[in-house]
Enzyme design. Sequence first.
Site, PDB file in Angstrom:
ATOM      1  N   GLU A 214      59.336 -37.777 -14.358  1.00 25.42           N
ATOM      2  CA  GLU A 214      58.764 -36.475 -14.010  1.00 25.42           C
ATOM      3  C   GLU A 214      59.911 -35.505 -13.719  1.00 25.42           C
ATOM      4  O   GLU A 214      60.744 -35.769 -12.858  1.00 25.42           O
ATOM      5  CB  GLU A 214      57.876 -36.602 -12.765  1.00 25.42           C
ATOM      6  CG  GLU A 214      57.228 -35.300 -12.383  1.00 25.42           C
ATOM      7  CD  GLU A 214      56.375 -35.409 -11.121  1.00 25.42           C
ATOM      8  OE1 GLU A 214      56.866 -35.938 -10.110  1.00 25.42           O
ATOM      9  OE2 GLU A 214      55.215 -34.965 -11.162  1.00 25.42           O
TER      10      GLU A 214
ATOM     11  N   LYS B 179      50.496 -31.074   7.876  1.00 23.85           N
ATOM     12  CA  LYS B 179      51.930 -30.765   7.793  1.00 23.85           C
ATOM     13  C   LYS B 179      52.249 -30.165   6.427  1.00 23.85           C
ATOM     14  O   LYS B 179      52.313 -30.854   5.419  1.00 23.85           O
ATOM     15  CB  LYS B 179      52.809 -32.002   8.014  1.00 23.85           C
ATOM     16  CG  LYS B 179      54.211 -31.552   8.411  1.00 23.85           C
ATOM     17  CD  LYS B 179      55.374 -32.350   7.954  1.00 23.85           C
ATOM     18  CE  LYS B 179      55.818 -32.371   6.557  1.00 23.85           C
ATOM     19  NZ  LYS B 179      56.487 -31.151   6.062  1.00 23.85           N
TER      20      LYS B 179
HETATM   21  P1  NAD Z   1      57.850 -34.623  -1.389  1.00 23.46           P
HETATM   22  O1  NAD Z   1      57.302 -36.003  -1.493  1.00 23.46           O
HETATM   23  O2  NAD Z   1      59.307 -34.445  -1.301  1.00 23.46           O
HETATM   24  O3  NAD Z   1      57.242 -33.891  -0.099  1.00 23.46           O
HETATM   25  C1  NAD Z   1      55.861 -33.835   0.143  1.00 23.46           C
HETATM   26  C2  NAD Z   1      55.615 -33.687   1.630  1.00 23.46           C
HETATM   27  O4  NAD Z   1      56.063 -34.879   2.292  1.00 23.46           O
HETATM   28  C3  NAD Z   1      56.381 -32.536   2.270  1.00 23.46           C
HETATM   29  O5  NAD Z   1      55.555 -31.931   3.244  1.00 23.46           O
HETATM   30  C4  NAD Z   1      57.561 -33.224   2.938  1.00 23.46           C
HETATM   31  O6  NAD Z   1      58.098 -32.556   4.059  1.00 23.46           O
HETATM   32  C5  NAD Z   1      56.913 -34.535   3.389  1.00 23.46           C
HETATM   33  N1  NAD Z   1      57.869 -35.636   3.610  1.00 23.46           N
HETATM   34  C6  NAD Z   1      59.141 -35.758   3.147  1.00 23.46           C
HETATM   35  N2  NAD Z   1      59.662 -36.935   3.554  1.00 23.46           N
HETATM   36  C7  NAD Z   1      58.705 -37.567   4.277  1.00 23.46           C
HETATM   37  C8  NAD Z   1      58.624 -38.836   4.943  1.00 23.46           C
HETATM   38  N3  NAD Z   1      59.655 -39.676   4.958  1.00 23.46           N
HETATM   39  N4  NAD Z   1      57.459 -39.178   5.538  1.00 23.46           N
HETATM   40  C9  NAD Z   1      56.387 -38.338   5.511  1.00 23.46           C
HETATM   41  N5  NAD Z   1      56.402 -37.112   4.921  1.00 23.46           N
HETATM   42  C10 NAD Z   1      57.553 -36.742   4.305  1.00 23.46           C
HETATM   43  O7  NAD Z   1      57.238 -33.820  -2.630  1.00 23.46           O
HETATM   44  P2  NAD Z   1      57.484 -32.313  -3.046  1.00 23.46           P
HETATM   45  O8  NAD Z   1      58.839 -32.191  -3.655  1.00 23.46           O
HETATM   46  O9  NAD Z   1      57.122 -31.425  -1.919  1.00 23.46           O
HETATM   47  O10 NAD Z   1      56.353 -32.120  -4.187  1.00 23.46           O
HETATM   48  C11 NAD Z   1      56.542 -32.474  -5.509  1.00 23.46           C
HETATM   49  C12 NAD Z   1      55.841 -33.792  -5.822  1.00 23.46           C
HETATM   50  O11 NAD Z   1      54.470 -33.712  -5.460  1.00 23.46           O
HETATM   51  C13 NAD Z   1      55.852 -34.100  -7.308  1.00 23.46           C
HETATM   52  O12 NAD Z   1      56.162 -35.453  -7.524  1.00 23.46           O
HETATM   53  C14 NAD Z   1      54.417 -33.811  -7.732  1.00 23.46           C
HETATM   54  O13 NAD Z   1      54.006 -34.507  -8.878  1.00 23.46           O
HETATM   55  C15 NAD Z   1      53.665 -34.204  -6.515  1.00 23.46           C
HETATM   56  N6  NAD Z   1      52.340 -33.552  -6.512  1.00 23.46           N
HETATM   57  C16 NAD Z   1      51.232 -34.292  -6.800  1.00 23.46           C
HETATM   58  C17 NAD Z   1      49.970 -33.691  -6.840  1.00 23.46           C
HETATM   59  C18 NAD Z   1      48.735 -34.482  -7.198  1.00 23.46           C
HETATM   60  O14 NAD Z   1      47.634 -33.971  -6.971  1.00 23.46           O
HETATM   61  N7  NAD Z   1      48.830 -35.669  -7.742  1.00 23.46           N
HETATM   62  C19 NAD Z   1      49.855 -32.328  -6.561  1.00 23.46           C
HETATM   63  C20 NAD Z   1      50.991 -31.601  -6.262  1.00 23.46           C
HETATM   64  C21 NAD Z   1      52.239 -32.220  -6.232  1.00 23.46           C
END
Ligand code: NAD
Length: 476
Positions: free
Chosen positions: A379, A174
Amino acid sequence: MTTSHYIAGHWVEGQGSDCISVTDPALGQPFAELMAASVSQVDQAVAAARSALPAWKSTCASERAAFLRGFAEQLGQRREALVTLQMRNNGKPRHEAEIDLDDAIATFGYYAELAERLPSKKRTVPLAAPGFTARTRLEPVGVVGLIVPWNFPLVTSAWKLAPALAAGCTVVLKPSEVTPLIEQAYGQIADALGLPAGVLNIVNGKAETGAALSNHNGLDKLSFTGSNSVGSQVMRSASAQCRPVTLELGGKSAIVVFDDCDVDQAVEWIVAGITWNAGQMCSATSRLLVQDGIADALLPRLQAALENLRVGNPLTEEVDMGPLTSQAQWLKVASYFATAREEGLQCLAGGHALDREGWFVSPTLYTDVPKDSRLWTEEIFGPVLCARRFASEEQAIAEANDSRFGLVATVCSADLERAERVADALEVGHVWINSVQAVFVETSWGGTKGSGIGRELGPWGLSAYQSVKHVTRCLG
Ligand code: NAD
């Protein structure tokens, strides 16, 4: 886009209720729309992955490796389209979009190699006790859900897809609703290669679709990259079903600059660590710890370097930094600018959104930021750097480790013994010494503390999709 979900080897229309708007962040304008997958389409994708599993896990590893090499090759053939799409949808400068594509290609190539080297079916375990033999089998975990964010769509998905397929797992991916078109390439490549139907499924959607996948009782594992708030929900779903989860979450990483550094070199590493991808990196080194003896020389040079960056539309201008990828992210970063003003932080560069169309902010530097400031502890996910001075090595280590996160760090010092010692003392998953954030497929990715559970890349990335079985036989 009408047929934007790849389920059981077919492209199908979304039957969910959410309409996803795909936007060019440099203009703040949508350029495509698609309907999200419904919950029952998520069920269909999981069912397709389940029915494809027995045949896929029985293929020999070299057959899976050939598919992975095909992915690497086909990504290369789609270079211009994929680079342009990342520039348009993520706002990445061209050279960054190119590097992301190369990273994804390298990842598929690397796991093809690991798959080829997978131990043959039997591996004998030496036993101290006489009268028994034992052997090890590394089996695929099974059907895996992969949920990814928007900041490095090609790369993050490759880091999950390639090892999962190499291990013999079948998957439902996804992508993020912010960048839902980019990973469609993986489905198109699966089609072009004749990957058996159901081995790779892609469902697009927002939180509802993600939750339908992470709560699904047909999965054997979930691998999630994203925010801590969603990560903890994903972990709750996994705990309800007692199933494994890999979490790659946020960071608030430190870059530690000792006073024996070359100032210009240090400035280059600091700027790259906070402005690459407009600072939208889990690994952004957003906390600068600078030693007293070099701070007065370094901070003005850093200010000038940030102010001189060319910020603009990567599709029409030569730029060092593009816009933030979404309006939501732009509003979030702007809210931290407001907090910094309320807290009375000293701003040496930037500190505001740019007065132009699109979701641009200026590269920003705050100095002498108090340890309890929200800007020091949270962050931000934008090009916002906070600096503090330190006197001793012990103080630098203590302040760098004083965070609920533990993803990465950078250490800059001409004294390599000291740099190695500090690297060993930092509570993080990856440390760079005197370097930009060079990422190699052979080394691991992942964090300690609140930055997640598990590791991606390298052999650890493959183990994350394998289950260890032993067969012990009495020789009678
Ligand atoms: P997010 O958590 O909002 O979304 C990530 C994914 O989860 C998306 O596909 C979203 O649609 C999905 N999602 C949203 N709500 C959900 C739910 N209730 N259940 C299951 N899936 C759900 O994060 P974002 O804004 O897309 O990305 C930014 C974040 O990702 C930052 O905190 C960043 O640090 C983190 N990140 C971490 C790494 C790593 O390797 N540690 C790499 C890239 C990004």
